[in-house]
Design a protein around this motif. Structure first.
Motif, PDB file in Angstrom:
ATOM      1  N   ALA A 108       0.831  -1.201   0.000  1.00  0.00           N
ATOM      2  CA  ALA A 108       0.000   0.000   0.000  1.00  0.00           C
ATOM      3  C   ALA A 108       0.867   1.252   0.000  1.00  0.00           C
ATOM      4  O   ALA A 108       0.568   2.237  -0.705  1.00  0.00           O
ATOM      5  CB  ALA A 108      -0.927   0.001   1.211  1.00  0.00           C
ATOM      6  N   PHE A 109       1.943   1.235   0.780  1.00  0.00           N
ATOM      7  CA  PHE A 109       2.879   2.354   0.831  1.00  0.00           C
ATOM      8  C   PHE A 109       3.479   2.613  -0.551  1.00  0.00           C
ATOM      9  O   PHE A 109       3.531   3.757  -1.027  1.00  0.00           O
ATOM     10  CB  PHE A 109       3.983   2.036   1.844  1.00  0.00           C
ATOM     11  CG  PHE A 109       5.058   3.076   1.973  1.00  0.00           C
ATOM     12  CD1 PHE A 109       4.969   4.081   2.920  1.00  0.00           C
ATOM     13  CD2 PHE A 109       6.188   3.030   1.162  1.00  0.00           C
ATOM     14  CE1 PHE A 109       5.974   5.035   3.055  1.00  0.00           C
ATOM     15  CE2 PHE A 109       7.201   3.974   1.281  1.00  0.00           C
ATOM     16  CZ  PHE A 109       7.089   4.980   2.239  1.00  0.00           C
ATOM     17  N   SER A 111       2.339   1.493  -3.543  1.00  0.00           N
ATOM     18  CA  SER A 111       1.302   1.833  -4.517  1.00  0.00           C
ATOM     19  C   SER A 111       0.948   3.310  -4.424  1.00  0.00           C
ATOM     20  O   SER A 111       0.738   3.987  -5.442  1.00  0.00           O
ATOM     21  CB  SER A 111       0.041   0.987  -4.278  1.00  0.00           C
ATOM     22  OG  SER A 111       0.300  -0.388  -4.501  1.00  0.00           O
ATOM     23  N   ASP A 112       0.901   3.822  -3.201  1.00  0.00           N
ATOM     24  CA  ASP A 112       0.634   5.250  -3.013  1.00  0.00           C
ATOM     25  C   ASP A 112       1.760   6.089  -3.596  1.00  0.00           C
ATOM     26  O   ASP A 112       1.512   7.120  -4.238  1.00  0.00           O
ATOM     27  CB  ASP A 112       0.456   5.534  -1.525  1.00  0.00           C
ATOM     28  CG  ASP A 112       0.128   6.996  -1.255  1.00  0.00           C
ATOM     29  OD1 ASP A 112      -0.934   7.457  -1.719  1.00  0.00           O
ATOM     30  OD2 ASP A 112       0.928   7.671  -0.584  1.00  0.00           O
ATOM     31  N   TYR A 113       2.996   5.633  -3.406  1.00  0.00           N
ATOM     32  CA  TYR A 113       4.146   6.374  -3.949  1.00  0.00           C
ATOM     33  C   TYR A 113       4.145   6.390  -5.473  1.00  0.00           C
ATOM     34  O   TYR A 113       4.315   7.444  -6.095  1.00  0.00           O
ATOM     35  CB  TYR A 113       5.451   5.755  -3.433  1.00  0.00           C
ATOM     36  CG  TYR A 113       6.676   6.281  -4.131  1.00  0.00           C
ATOM     37  CD1 TYR A 113       7.070   7.604  -3.982  1.00  0.00           C
ATOM     38  CD2 TYR A 113       7.431   5.465  -4.972  1.00  0.00           C
ATOM     39  CE1 TYR A 113       8.187   8.112  -4.639  1.00  0.00           C
ATOM     40  CE2 TYR A 113       8.541   5.945  -5.623  1.00  0.00           C
ATOM     41  CZ  TYR A 113       8.919   7.276  -5.464  1.00  0.00           C
ATOM     42  OH  TYR A 113      10.012   7.767  -6.128  1.00  0.00           O
ATOM     43  N   ASP A 115       1.631   5.805  -7.408  1.00  0.00           N
ATOM     44  CA  ASP A 115       0.322   6.256  -7.881  1.00  0.00           C
ATOM     45  C   ASP A 115      -0.301   5.240  -8.837  1.00  0.00           C
ATOM     46  O   ASP A 115      -1.062   5.599  -9.728  1.00  0.00           O
ATOM     47  CB  ASP A 115       0.411   7.640  -8.541  1.00  0.00           C
ATOM     48  CG  ASP A 115      -0.940   8.338  -8.601  1.00  0.00           C
ATOM     49  OD1 ASP A 115      -1.783   8.054  -7.739  1.00  0.00           O
ATOM     50  OD2 ASP A 115      -1.152   9.154  -9.524  1.00  0.00           O
ATOM     51  N   GLU A 117      -1.279   0.618  -8.671  1.00  0.00           N
ATOM     52  CA  GLU A 117      -1.206  -0.581  -7.842  1.00  0.00           C
ATOM     53  C   GLU A 117       0.033  -1.416  -8.167  1.00  0.00           C
ATOM     54  O   GLU A 117       0.322  -1.688  -9.332  1.00  0.00           O
ATOM     55  CB  GLU A 117      -2.452  -1.446  -8.039  1.00  0.00           C
ATOM     56  CG  GLU A 117      -3.724  -0.853  -7.451  1.00  0.00           C
ATOM     57  CD  GLU A 117      -3.666  -0.743  -5.940  1.00  0.00           C
ATOM     58  OE1 GLU A 117      -3.169  -1.698  -5.291  1.00  0.00           O
ATOM     59  OE2 GLU A 117      -4.087   0.304  -5.415  1.00  0.00           O
TER      60      GLU A 117
END
Length: 286
Positions: A108-109, A111-113, A115, A117
Motif C-alpha cells: 500500500a505504501f 502503490s501510493d508512492y 500512484d 497498484e
C-alpha cells in the motif's frame, strides 16, 4: 591463484595474482538499495540467499524496476537481514515494515508512492535474477569500479558501485594490486565457461554482463547522465585488456561477470575474505 593453460579447444588465459572477496552485497528487493553482508549462503538456483528475494510487479504482471520506472531510484531502502525489517523512505515519508508480516501495508505504501497498484512477490529459494541462465552472483573488482568512475565527472567509486550493483567485489590479497577488469579472466568464448572457486564454492563464469539503462542514471534521483552510454563504450573499447577475450563483445556496453553455481555447491557459503582460485575454460553444459 593460477589459471590453467588453455585447453586445445579453448582460448583460456593465465592469471597469477591472488584475489579475495572484499565486499558482498545482496539486493533484497529487486532494483532497490543493496545490503552489505559478511557471509551469504548459496541457494537452490545458485544465487545468494536474500538476493532479489522480492520483486515489485504492476497490474499487468510486469516488473516495476529501474529499467521501466525511473521513480524507483528515488526510494531509499534499508534492509536488516537478521530482523527482516525493511525501512523505506520517499520524499518526506519513511516507514519500517516486517517484510514477512506487513506485506499489505508495504505494498500500500509503494502503490501510493507510484500512484498505481503494485504487488510484492517473493521467491526465497532463488529470487528474481535478471539472467536465469546465469543466476549466480555477479562479480566485479574494486579496481574496475575505480577505473570506470574516472571516465565520468562527478561520479566516484562508490557512486559507480551503486550504479553497477554487483554481488561480489574482489580485490588483491596482501600487498598485491589487481588491475582494472581483472574479472574479465572469468569468462571465455560463447559456449564455454571458466571454472573458478570462492572459498569452498565452485562457480562458472559465463559472460560479461550486458548493461541496461540503469547505470546511466543517478542512483538517488534517476536523473540521466548525459552521454553516459557513449562515453562508457568509447573508454571500454580503449581500455579493454588482452584477457578480455572471446566473442562476447559485439558491443562494448558490457561490464561485470555473470556466473552460475553447480548444484553441488548449493548450500555452501561465500564470505568476505575468501580467496578466489581461477581454473580452466571448458565447454558449457547445455
Amino acid at each position: 591463484m593460477t589459471t590453467d593453460s588453455a585447453s586445445e579447444d579453448g582460448a583460456g588465459s593465465e592469471c597469477d595474482q591472488t584475489a579475495v572477496v572484499r565486499r558482498l552485497t545482496t539486493f533484497p528487493v529487486k532494483s532497490l538499495d543493496g545490503c552489505d553482508r559478511e557471509s551469504v549462503r548459496i541457494v537452490r538456483n545458485g544465487g545468494l540467499d536474500g538476493d532479489r528475494e522480492f520483486a515489485l510487479f504492476d497490474e499487468s504482471g510486469d516488473y516495476v524496476n529501474g529499467k521501466r520506472e525511473r521513480a524507483v531510484h528515488r526510494i531509499d531502502a534499508d534492509f536488516a537481514p537478521d530482523t527482516r525489517m525493511l525501512r523505506l523512505a520517499v520524499s518526506d515519508r519513511a516507514e519500517t515494515f516486517d517484510v514477512d508480516a506487513d506485506r499489505a501495508e508495504l505494498t500500500a505504501f509503494l502503490s501510493d508512492y507510484f500512484d498505481y497498484e503494485v504487488s510484492l512477490r517473493q521467491n526465497r529459494e532463488g529470487g528474481f535474477p535478471d539472467d536465469t541462465e546465469a543466476s549466480g552472483p555477479t562479480v566485479v573488482s574494486t579496481a574496475t569500479l575505480r577505473e570506470v568512475a574516472s571516465w565520468f565527472d562527478g561520479i566516484d567509486t562508490d557512486g559507480m558501485r551503486r550504479r553497477l550493483r554487483a554481488n561480489v567485489e574482489v580485490g588483491a590479497a596482501g600487498d598485491e594490486v589487481l588491475p582494472a577488469f581483472w574479472e574479465d579472466h572469468l569468462f571465455d568464448e560463447r559456449g564455454r565457461v571458466v571454472e573458478f572457486s570462492i572459498g569452498d564454492v565452485q562457480l562458472e563464469g559465463v559472460n560479461p554482463c550486458q548493461r541496461c539503462v540503469v547505470p546511466s542514471r543517478d542512483p538517488d534521483t534517476g536523473a540521466e547522465y548525459d552521454g553516459f552510454r557513449e562515453t562508457f563504450i568509447r573508454h571500454r573499447g580503449e581500455t579493454k585488456p588482452p584477457w578480455s577475450g572471446g566473442d562476447w563483445f559485439n558491443h562494448d556496453f558490457r561490464l561485470m561477470v555473470n556466473t552460475r553455481v553447480p548444484e553441488e555447491s548449493w548450500g555452501e557459503t561465500i564470505a568476505v575474505g575468501d580467496e578466489i582460485r581461477v581454473g580452466a575454460s571448458k565447454p558449457a553444459d547445455n
